[in-house]
Design a protein around this motif. Structure first.
Motif, PDB file in Angstrom:
ATOM      1  N   LEU A  20      -4.965   7.035  16.651  1.00  0.00           N
ATOM      2  CA  LEU A  20      -3.367   6.329  15.468  1.00  0.00           C
ATOM      3  C   LEU A  20      -3.574   5.119  15.736  1.00  0.00           C
ATOM      4  CD1 LEU A  20      -0.640   7.436  15.393  1.00  0.00           C
ATOM      5  CD2 LEU A  20       0.291   7.183  16.946  1.00  0.00           C
ATOM      6  N   ALA A  21      -4.009   4.006  16.657  1.00  0.00           N
ATOM      7  CA  ALA A  21      -3.988   2.552  16.274  1.00  0.00           C
ATOM      8  C   ALA A  21      -5.204   2.434  15.735  1.00  0.00           C
ATOM      9  CB  ALA A  21      -4.346   2.217  17.904  1.00  0.00           C
ATOM     10  N   SER A  22      -5.600   3.013  14.950  1.00  0.00           N
ATOM     11  CA  SER A  22      -6.652   2.670  13.817  1.00  0.00           C
ATOM     12  C   SER A  22      -5.702   2.670  12.360  1.00  0.00           C
ATOM     13  CB  SER A  22      -8.197   3.423  13.477  1.00  0.00           C
ATOM     14  OG  SER A  22      -8.564   3.411  12.161  1.00  0.00           O
ATOM     15  N   TRP A  23      -5.108   4.274  11.780  1.00  0.00           N
ATOM     16  CA  TRP A  23      -3.968   4.542  11.241  1.00  0.00           C
ATOM     17  C   TRP A  23      -3.170   3.261  11.320  1.00  0.00           C
ATOM     18  CZ3 TRP A  23      -3.866   8.535   7.216  1.00  0.00           C
ATOM     19  CH2 TRP A  23      -2.750   9.182   6.840  1.00  0.00           C
ATOM     20  N   LEU A  24      -2.287   3.302  12.146  1.00  0.00           N
ATOM     21  CA  LEU A  24      -1.611   2.356  11.869  1.00  0.00           C
ATOM     22  C   LEU A  24      -1.640   0.769  11.394  1.00  0.00           C
ATOM     23  CD1 LEU A  24       0.119   2.804  15.357  1.00  0.00           C
ATOM     24  CD2 LEU A  24       1.173   3.598  12.779  1.00  0.00           C
ATOM     25  N   GLU A  25      -2.930   0.412  11.633  1.00  0.00           N
ATOM     26  CA  GLU A  25      -3.362  -1.152  10.794  1.00  0.00           C
ATOM     27  C   GLU A  25      -3.556  -1.304  10.199  1.00  0.00           C
ATOM     28  OE1 GLU A  25      -3.833  -3.894  12.478  1.00  0.00           O
ATOM     29  OE2 GLU A  25      -3.540  -3.470  14.376  1.00  0.00           O
ATOM     30  N   ALA A  26      -4.423   0.252   9.491  1.00  0.00           N
ATOM     31  CA  ALA A  26      -4.168   0.432   8.157  1.00  0.00           C
ATOM     32  C   ALA A  26      -3.377   0.885   7.488  1.00  0.00           C
ATOM     33  CB  ALA A  26      -4.947   2.202   7.517  1.00  0.00           C
ATOM     34  N   VAL A  27      -2.168   1.318   7.923  1.00  0.00           N
ATOM     35  CA  VAL A  27      -0.549   0.922   7.560  1.00  0.00           C
ATOM     36  C   VAL A  27      -0.007  -0.395   7.440  1.00  0.00           C
ATOM     37  CG1 VAL A  27       1.498   2.041   7.845  1.00  0.00           C
ATOM     38  CG2 VAL A  27      -0.190   4.058   8.327  1.00  0.00           C
ATOM     39  N   ARG A  28      -0.316  -0.703   7.967  1.00  0.00           N
ATOM     40  CA  ARG A  28      -0.252  -2.341   7.946  1.00  0.00           C
ATOM     41  C   ARG A  28      -0.477  -3.321   7.018  1.00  0.00           C
ATOM     42  NH1 ARG A  28      -1.555  -6.286  13.054  1.00  0.00           N
ATOM     43  NH2 ARG A  28       0.439  -5.625  14.313  1.00  0.00           N
ATOM     44  N   ASP A  29      -2.167  -3.221   6.494  1.00  0.00           N
ATOM     45  CA  ASP A  29      -2.574  -3.368   5.990  1.00  0.00           C
ATOM     46  C   ASP A  29      -2.377  -3.441   3.714  1.00  0.00           C
ATOM     47  OD1 ASP A  29      -4.250  -4.769   6.950  1.00  0.00           O
ATOM     48  OD2 ASP A  29      -5.837  -2.764   7.321  1.00  0.00           O
ATOM     49  N   GLU A  30      -1.764  -1.955   4.128  1.00  0.00           N
ATOM     50  CA  GLU A  30      -0.889  -1.276   2.918  1.00  0.00           C
ATOM     51  C   GLU A  30       0.327  -1.848   2.709  1.00  0.00           C
ATOM     52  OE1 GLU A  30       0.800   3.306   0.417  1.00  0.00           O
ATOM     53  OE2 GLU A  30      -1.042   2.811   1.875  1.00  0.00           O
ATOM     54  N   ALA A  31       0.849  -1.775   3.614  1.00  0.00           N
ATOM     55  CA  ALA A  31       2.064  -2.158   3.183  1.00  0.00           C
ATOM     56  C   ALA A  31       2.524  -4.289   2.875  1.00  0.00           C
ATOM     57  CB  ALA A  31       2.978  -2.749   4.918  1.00  0.00           C
ATOM     58  N   ALA A  32       1.486  -4.532   3.531  1.00  0.00           N
ATOM     59  CA  ALA A  32       1.832  -6.199   2.789  1.00  0.00           C
ATOM     60  C   ALA A  32       0.747  -6.117   1.776  1.00  0.00           C
ATOM     61  CB  ALA A  32       0.038  -6.779   3.789  1.00  0.00           C
ATOM     62  N   ALA A  33      -0.406  -5.763   1.129  1.00  0.00           N
ATOM     63  CA  ALA A  33      -0.732  -5.511  -0.403  1.00  0.00           C
ATOM     64  C   ALA A  33       0.583  -4.644  -1.104  1.00  0.00           C
ATOM     65  CB  ALA A  33      -2.152  -4.392  -0.386  1.00  0.00           C
ATOM     66  N   LEU A  34       1.150  -3.447  -0.759  1.00  0.00           N
ATOM     67  CA  LEU A  34       2.015  -3.408  -1.045  1.00  0.00           C
ATOM     68  C   LEU A  34       3.144  -4.164  -1.973  1.00  0.00           C
ATOM     69  CD1 LEU A  34       3.552  -0.319  -2.971  1.00  0.00           C
ATOM     70  CD2 LEU A  34       4.752   0.302  -0.642  1.00  0.00           C
ATOM     71  N   ARG A  35       3.505  -5.112  -0.556  1.00  0.00           N
ATOM     72  CA  ARG A  35       4.923  -5.942  -0.645  1.00  0.00           C
ATOM     73  C   ARG A  35       4.156  -6.574  -1.575  1.00  0.00           C
ATOM     74  NH1 ARG A  35       5.264  -6.699   4.297  1.00  0.00           N
ATOM     75  NH2 ARG A  35       7.113  -5.961   4.941  1.00  0.00           N
ATOM     76  N   GLN A  36       3.172  -7.408  -1.972  1.00  0.00           N
ATOM     77  CA  GLN A  36       2.809  -8.636  -2.545  1.00  0.00           C
ATOM     78  C   GLN A  36       2.500  -7.969  -4.021  1.00  0.00           C
ATOM     79  OE1 GLN A  36      -1.435  -9.787  -1.629  1.00  0.00           O
ATOM     80  NE2 GLN A  36      -1.351 -11.034  -3.415  1.00  0.00           N
ATOM     81  N   TRP A  37       3.041  -6.653  -4.325  1.00  0.00           N
ATOM     82  CA  TRP A  37       1.873  -6.178  -5.390  1.00  0.00           C
ATOM     83  C   TRP A  37       3.665  -5.306  -6.126  1.00  0.00           C
ATOM     84  CZ3 TRP A  37       3.412  -0.498  -7.400  1.00  0.00           C
ATOM     85  CH2 TRP A  37       3.186  -0.875  -7.860  1.00  0.00           C
ATOM     86  N   LEU A  38       4.954  -5.098  -5.316  1.00  0.00           N
ATOM     87  CA  LEU A  38       6.079  -5.623  -5.801  1.00  0.00           C
ATOM     88  C   LEU A  38       6.442  -6.263  -6.069  1.00  0.00           C
ATOM     89  CD1 LEU A  38       7.464  -1.981  -3.480  1.00  0.00           C
ATOM     90  CD2 LEU A  38       7.048  -1.843  -5.633  1.00  0.00           C
ATOM     91  N   ALA A  39       6.211  -7.867  -5.199  1.00  0.00           N
ATOM     92  CA  ALA A  39       7.208  -9.164  -5.598  1.00  0.00           C
ATOM     93  C   ALA A  39       6.147  -9.324  -6.309  1.00  0.00           C
ATOM     94  CB  ALA A  39       6.727  -9.975  -4.255  1.00  0.00           C
ATOM     95  N   GLY A  40       5.425  -9.434  -6.985  1.00  0.00           N
ATOM     96  CA  GLY A  40       4.861  -9.902  -8.328  1.00  0.00           C
ATOM     97  C   GLY A  40       4.613 -10.687  -8.384  1.00  0.00           C
ATOM     98  N   SER A  41       3.667 -11.350  -9.722  1.00  0.00           N
ATOM     99  CA  SER A  41       4.618 -13.054  -9.895  1.00  0.00           C
ATOM    100  C   SER A  41       5.460 -12.680 -11.204  1.00  0.00           C
ATOM    101  CB  SER A  41       3.249 -13.045 -10.406  1.00  0.00           C
ATOM    102  OG  SER A  41       2.840 -12.358 -11.631  1.00  0.00           O
ATOM    103  N   ASP A  42       4.856 -13.772 -11.491  1.00  0.00           N
ATOM    104  CA  ASP A  42       6.431 -13.681 -12.914  1.00  0.00           C
ATOM    105  C   ASP A  42       6.272 -12.706 -14.084  1.00  0.00           C
ATOM    106  OD1 ASP A  42       7.913 -16.395 -12.060  1.00  0.00           O
ATOM    107  OD2 ASP A  42       5.907 -17.847 -12.912  1.00  0.00           O
TER     108      ASP A  42
END
Length: 743
Positions: free
Chosen positions: A259-281
């Motif tokens: 479960l701890a490993s799964w949550l770490e992977a979820v944290r990584d996805e959240a960070a990548a998803l935030r950057q992808w959704l925010a995007g750039s210009d």
């Protein structure tokens, strides 16, 4: 003060209705997005935590689509001077939802993962709704929350870990769980998703009893805490809590390390998803979460196909609306359940092109199925499940409960055997198809038909009973009509039962009042009789003594008259005592057939009644009865006396019958005359003590009263029927079985 409190309550109620009006006016997501939210099975196979859109295209595309929908009406607001104060960080909001959904899906089976993910993704849907319809108001709510949490370094009105529910209720009148539930019900989201949106802040011990027992709400509560903690550090205590929750409510066993490993992977996805959704210009590439389709090479072909698809959809919807209109017009308030089944059978027969079909529904208050069968003729009726072996436990079977509510399923051997055997002749030979009719998650009935292939709506040959089926509105309306008719049938049955209970209570009340009155009179009569006996004995004795000393015949005659009247009074006293304190009844078997012939002859001879004026009829089914032969003889004598007295001056005719009553398990002795009869008022008082219908001074009014007490002492009863000018019938009903209380 009371008026101020009432005014404040009314003002709050108006405020709540205004917020609900705004929520109802909120445009829903696009149809394809809304369809995905309604049917989590389309997220299968569920994608594990990923770090890019190509690894989890459905989930990332869903997050992007939701983010675009919530930002659709707020793009212009960003240019206002107060934009910084009212900005809602939609990227952070939906990233938190994705993280919550992934955490919730960590320890469940693949069949539940999609639904648990949607529960976590949408658990704060009410916040998004309130922020969209009341952006400034919700900004004020969050500022109060931030101030209360002593946080001053955030310009965003959305901040995880702060419970704004109290501030929402105080400032807006509605909190986000209520708003989310309103939106979820309006969008027709699944029951589990709706419960998680509504109850994710409710402690486990306070959850409603009707809440789904699968623990989805508890899992989402933990997942929400885990997603908030991902911004800091997920401690071991939170991981242990998650392991415990999944062990209790999940479908698989997770270790703390997994479960701890799964949550770490979820944290990584959240960070990548935030950057992808925010995007750039530059506008980031969009991910299509719809099922893959072939891409035509010609744009004109795309337009033509889209127009044709829209035309077909419009035709299907128009056909469905017509079917709904026709069915609704055929239903009237107060219809019996089987009548609604008949109209539903007609509507579905026209919709699916069925030659013969059966629509059935289960009663809620009784173990019955009511049905209507259409074909060459319409048949309506009721099936008693309790008489068909197994009762309600045989319907619906577990397979029927799991059917898609818009999907026809072929019935194989052994399925719904009692229904199939009952209607097979009506439906004909061939494969049997079944369509369940459900109201929410509750199966209330179904449709049976027989045909070679699966029934399909004639206006929509590609209608396969999928979740987007155009048949759904018609089926939903039919299910609602069946539920309403079932409820009205239950209410009507309850009303009839209550009326019967009230009737019996009134009858029992009258019997109790009569019995108390008779007991009171009996006590009075007993007391009077005991008090009168001694004076009468003294009067009679003194008169007889004086008669021996009388000098003239006139004096002796006067004293003889005193003695006679004293004896008459003494007989009346004896009658009063016998009424007040009847002899203890014996409980012996009596052969009515032998006893009646002998007893009637003796009674007629003792009364000098001509035998030709009385007829005796004994039925062959006359049973032996239980009672006291002596008291029964005296009761029959009283009835013959009353009958003979009622026929004086006319052509007298007394008919005595004996027969059995199987329904009440008793033998009946009936005495009928052709006398003057009784009016209803007289008949109602006929067995009251001291009431007489005869000429004044000739009757004491104790005859029928004593008969009733004698017969009731042997567990029998007396009934009277009379018509003025046509005569009277009195029945002595005696038990043909020995009651358990009599040994």
């Amino acid at each position: 003060m009371e008026m101020n409190r009432r005014d404040a309550h009314e003002t709050q109620a108006i405020q709540i209705e205004q917020v609900y009006d705004l929520l109802d006016a909120l445009a829903p997501p696009p149809a394809e997005l809304l369809s995905l939210l309604r049917h989590p099975s389309r997220l299968e196979p569920f994608e594990p935590p990923a770090t890019g859109p190509n690894e989890a295209p459905k989930r990332w595309g869903l997050a992007r689509a939701l983010c675009d929908w919530t930002r659709a009406d707020t793009s212009k607001a960003a240019t206002r001077p107060d934009a910084a104060a009212s900005e809602f960080d939609w990227v952070d909001f939906w990233v938190h939802g994705v993280a919550t959904g992934l955490a919730a899906a960590a320890g469940v089976s693949a069949s539940r993962a999609g639904e648990l993910f949607l529960c976590g993704l949408l658990h704060d849907l009410g916040k998004a709704a309130l922020a969209r319809v009341m952006p400034k108001g919700y900004a004020r709510v969050t500022r109060h929350g931030i101030s209360a949490a002593s946080i001053s370094d955030s310009r965003k009105v959305f901040l995880h870990g702060i419970d704004n529910a109290n501030h929402e209720r105080r400032l807006l009148g509605v909190d986000h769980p209520q708003a989310g539930r309103r939106l979820a019900e309006r969008w027709a989201l699944s029951r589990v998703v709706t419960e998680c949106i509504w109850l994710h802040h409710t402690p486990g011990e306070a959850l409603p009893a009707a809440c789904s027992p699968d623990g989805s709400v508890q899992i989402v509560q933990w997942a929400d805490s885990a997603a908030v903690a991902m911004g800091y550090k997920v401690d071991d205590r939170l991981v242990d809590q998650g392991v415990e929750q999944f062990a209790r409510y999940g479908d698989s066993t997770l270790t703390s390390e997994q479960l701890a490993s799964w949550l770490e992977a979820v944290r990584d996805e959240a960070a990548a998803l935030r950057q992808w959704l925010a995007g750039s210009d530059e506008e980031p590439a969009r991910v299509d979460f719809r099922p893959a389709e072939a891409t035509p090479s010609n744009a004109a072909d795309d337009v033509r196909e889209a127009l044709e698809a829209n035309r077909r959809m419009a035709a299907r919807q128009a056909a469905c609306l017509k079917a709904i209109h026709d069915f609704a017009g055929s239903i009237r308030r107060g219809c019996l359940l089987r009548e609604v089944c008949g109209e539903a059978a007609k509507a579905l027969g026209a919709w699916y092109g069925l030659n013969a079909s059966v629509v059935y529904a289960r009663r809620e208050d009784r173990p019955w199925l009511e049905f209507a069968a259409t074909g060459m003729q319409i048949e309506r009726g009721v099936m008693d499940l309790s008489l068909m072996g197994g009762g309600l436990s045989t319907w619906p079977d577990e397979a029927a409960k799991s059917m898609d509510e818009t999907d026809w399923q072929e019935l194989h051997a052994g399925r719904m055997g009692m229904l199939v055997s009952r209607f097979r002749l009506h439906l004909g030979e061939g494969p049997l198809w079944h369509l369940p009719l459900c109201h929410g998650d509750e199966p209330i009935g179904g449709v049976l038909t027989c045909r070679a292939d699966k029934p399909v709506n004639a206006a929509s040959r590609d209608d396969r009973g999928t979740n987007g089926s155009t048949s759904r509105p018609l089926l939903a309306l039919i299910s609602m009509a069946l539920v309403q008719a079932r409820s009205e049938s239950a209410i009507a049955a309850m009303r009839d039962d209550m009326a019967e209970v009230n009737r019996r209570l009134v009858a029992m009340r009258e019997q109790v009042i009569r019995a108390r009155a008779v007991d009171s009179l009996a006590s009075l009569a007993a007391g009077a009789a005991h008090e009168l006996n001694n004076p009468l004995a003294v009067i009679s004795g003194r008169a007889q003594l004086l008669r021996g000393r009388a000098a003239t015949p006139e004096d002796r005659e006067a004293l003889d008259q005193i003695v006679r009247q004293a004896h008459a009074a003494s007989e009346l006293v004896s009658s009063l005592l016998e009424f007040a304190e009847p002899p203890v009844a014996r409980f012996l078997p009596i052969d009515l057939r032998a006893w009646l012939s002998k007893t009637v002859s003796t009674l007629l001879e003792a009364r000098s009644i001509p035998a030709g004026t009385c007829s005796v009829s004994i039925a062959s089914d006359t049973p032996a009865v239980f009672g006291d032969p002596d008291l029964l003889t005296r009761a029959l004598g009283e009835l013959i006396d009353n009958a003979w007295a009622a026929m004086e001056g006319e052509s007298p005719r007394v008919t005595i019958k004996a027969f059995g009553d199987c329904a009440e398990e008793c033998g009946v002795v009936q005495v009928a005359d052709n006398g003057r009869g009784m009016t209803p008022d007289v008949q109602a008082r006929a067995m009251d003590p001291f009431f007489s219908h005869g000429p004044a001074g000739r009757k004491r009014g104790l005859g029928l009263a004593r008969v009733q007490r004698w017969i009731q002492s042997g567990d029998g009863s007396v009934r009277i029927r009379s018509v003025p000018g046509a005569g009277t019938i009195v029945e002595l009903r005696l038990p043909s079985k020995r009651p358990a209380s009599r040994g």
